[in-house]
Design an enzyme around this catalytic site. Sequence first.
Site, short mmCIF file in Angstrom:
data_model
loop_
_atom_site.label_atom_id
_atom_site.label_comp_id
_atom_site.label_asym_id
_atom_site.label_seq_id
_atom_site.Cartn_x
_atom_site.Cartn_y
_atom_site.Cartn_z
N ARG A 91 0.83 -1.21 0.00
CA ARG A 91 0.00 0.00 0.00
C ARG A 91 0.86 1.26 0.00
O ARG A 91 0.50 2.27 -0.57
CB ARG A 91 -0.88 -0.02 1.25
CG ARG A 91 -2.08 0.87 1.22
CD ARG A 91 -2.84 0.88 2.54
NE ARG A 91 -2.89 -0.36 3.26
CZ ARG A 91 -3.86 -1.27 3.16
NH1 ARG A 91 -4.87 -1.08 2.36
NH2 ARG A 91 -3.80 -2.38 3.89
N TYR A 92 1.99 1.20 0.69
CA TYR A 92 2.92 2.35 0.80
C TYR A 92 4.22 1.95 0.12
O TYR A 92 4.60 0.77 0.13
CB TYR A 92 3.20 2.66 2.26
CG TYR A 92 1.97 2.86 3.13
CD1 TYR A 92 1.32 4.09 3.16
CD2 TYR A 92 1.49 1.82 3.90
CE1 TYR A 92 0.20 4.27 3.96
CE2 TYR A 92 0.37 1.99 4.70
CZ TYR A 92 -0.27 3.21 4.72
OH TYR A 92 -1.38 3.38 5.52
N ARG A 95 7.09 -0.22 2.31
CA ARG A 95 6.79 -1.36 3.17
C ARG A 95 5.67 -2.21 2.59
O ARG A 95 4.82 -1.70 1.86
CB ARG A 95 6.44 -0.91 4.58
CG ARG A 95 5.31 0.09 4.68
CD ARG A 95 5.45 0.87 5.99
NE ARG A 95 4.38 1.80 6.23
CZ ARG A 95 4.34 3.05 5.77
NH1 ARG A 95 5.31 3.49 4.98
NH2 ARG A 95 3.35 3.85 6.07
N CYS A 104 -5.80 -17.24 13.78
CA CYS A 104 -5.44 -16.53 15.01
C CYS A 104 -5.74 -17.44 16.20
O CYS A 104 -6.62 -18.29 16.13
CB CYS A 104 -6.26 -15.25 15.16
SG CYS A 104 -6.07 -14.12 13.78
N CYS A 108 -11.23 -11.85 17.37
CA CYS A 108 -11.79 -10.63 17.94
C CYS A 108 -13.10 -10.34 17.23
O CYS A 108 -13.18 -10.42 15.99
CB CYS A 108 -10.82 -9.48 17.72
SG CYS A 108 -9.13 -9.90 18.22
N CYS A 111 -12.91 -7.74 14.42
CA CYS A 111 -11.76 -7.87 13.51
C CYS A 111 -12.00 -7.23 12.15
O CYS A 111 -13.02 -7.48 11.50
CB CYS A 111 -11.44 -9.35 13.31
SG CYS A 111 -10.10 -9.61 12.13
N ARG A 113 -10.36 -7.92 9.53
CA ARG A 113 -10.19 -8.93 8.47
C ARG A 113 -11.06 -10.14 8.74
O ARG A 113 -10.71 -11.27 8.40
CB ARG A 113 -8.71 -9.33 8.34
CG ARG A 113 -7.81 -8.19 7.91
CD ARG A 113 -6.51 -8.67 7.29
NE ARG A 113 -5.74 -7.52 6.83
CZ ARG A 113 -4.64 -7.07 7.41
NH1 ARG A 113 -4.11 -7.70 8.44
NH2 ARG A 113 -4.02 -5.99 6.95
N ASP A 274 -12.69 -0.06 12.36
CA ASP A 274 -12.95 -0.12 10.92
C ASP A 274 -14.39 -0.54 10.64
O ASP A 274 -15.10 -1.05 11.50
CB ASP A 274 -11.97 -1.12 10.27
CG ASP A 274 -10.54 -0.61 10.36
OD1 ASP A 274 -10.30 0.54 9.96
OD2 ASP A 274 -9.68 -1.36 10.85
N ASP A 311 -7.91 4.18 9.30
CA ASP A 311 -7.58 3.59 8.00
C ASP A 311 -8.68 4.00 7.04
O ASP A 311 -9.84 3.58 7.21
CB ASP A 311 -7.51 2.06 8.11
CG ASP A 311 -6.08 1.57 8.14
OD1 ASP A 311 -5.39 1.74 7.12
OD2 ASP A 311 -5.67 1.05 9.18
N LYS A 318 -3.47 5.18 6.11
CA LYS A 318 -3.79 5.70 7.44
C LYS A 318 -3.74 7.22 7.46
O LYS A 318 -2.90 7.82 6.79
CB LYS A 318 -2.77 5.16 8.45
CG LYS A 318 -2.87 3.66 8.68
CD LYS A 318 -1.86 3.19 9.69
CE LYS A 318 -2.14 1.75 10.09
NZ LYS A 318 -2.16 0.82 8.95
S1 SF4 Z 1 -7.94 -8.42 15.02
FE1 SF4 Z 1 -8.40 -10.08 13.58
S2 SF4 Z 1 -6.39 -10.64 12.73
FE2 SF4 Z 1 -6.01 -9.50 14.65
S3 SF4 Z 1 -5.90 -11.10 16.28
FE3 SF4 Z 1 -8.01 -10.34 16.21
S4 SF4 Z 1 -9.03 -11.81 14.86
FE4 SF4 Z 1 -6.84 -12.05 14.46
#
Ligand code: SF4
Length: 350
Positions: A91-92, A95, A104, A108, A111, A113, A274, A311, A318
């Site tokens: 994206r940049y 990096r 994971c 979360c 999340c 993603r 997000d 973001d 960002k």
């Molecule tokens: S935010 Fe998403 S990618 Fe990051 S630890 Fe939690 S579930 Fe996994």
Amino acid sequence: MNVIRPIKSVDDLDKAGLLEGRDVAALEAVASRYAVALTPTVSKLIDRADPEDPIARQFVPDAAELVLTPEERADPIGDHAHSPVEGIVHRYPDRVLLKAVHVCPVYCRFCFRREMVGPQGLGTLDADSLDGALDYIRAHTEIWEVILTGGDPLILSPRRLEEIMLRLAAIDHVKIVRFHTRVPVVDPQKIDTALIAALKASGKSVYVALHANHPRELTDEARSACGRLVDAGIVMLSQSVLLKGVNDDVDVLAALMRAFVEARIKPYYLHHPDLAPGTSHFRLTIAEGQALVASLRGRISGLCQPAYILDIPGGHGKAVIGESAVREVAEGCYSVSDYRGAEHIYPPHE
Ligand code: SF4
């Protein structure tokens, strides 16, 4: 007494005593769409007597996740638009993200993603795709930093991590390798001698950015795990997400940032949540976030101040979105607000 073991389903949540008063059928619908996992460490941290527990809110599914709003999107920060080969987001200019794994140790509920991670997500990069991703990094000499994320890269075995690090070590123009992880908090015993050795790469500086959102996550075990990383010469940064019902309180945020600094972790990013699907119950407004961040400025040491970040949806990168302390009031003349909110003219008239 409940046996503490990894939780991977609604049934496991029920057996662990975490579904009191919840609509189990709705949670089954949530779990069929978005992955569920809690480590024993996280399960133990949850106060089952508190229906508003901020740890449970982050990890135990909620029927509110079935509510979708028009502004939400499957790829909220636009990874796909900047993915030239599988496993890379560029994206940049200087990096790239190297997404070696989409699994994971915990999932979360907010999340960003959530459509990509989990047992039904994109999995682990296979050998050919990892070769392709590393070929891309090798061919692009402007890439100074590689950020391993995903997914949580520290879920990989030390053998797999060492293999990736040795291959990155052989690329001269890469100087920095950064890991984004929750492991030191959610599975601190995993940060052992073998894993730490695997994170080292000859000639590269290694950074670990720890994701944690509430001061109770920084347990003695988590602080020890971070201490082992820092003692090994790895620089640690924090990243947190500003979440309604978890840390949208200046005392909680101050305690979190101080806990990071006490553990030798420099607060780095405080992300505005997000627009991930089914996460509107976590979102506050940017104005509310700015007010919280402004309150932090007057309350805790400069060492403890994170950058408040959005973001920009669509993959535009960002932006720092904290309120500016300075505004131009006449040509070459500024008003600057101090930490108490009082305004001062710069340069001073007398
Ligand atoms: S935010 Fe998403 S990618 Fe990051 S630890 Fe939690 S579930 Fe996994």
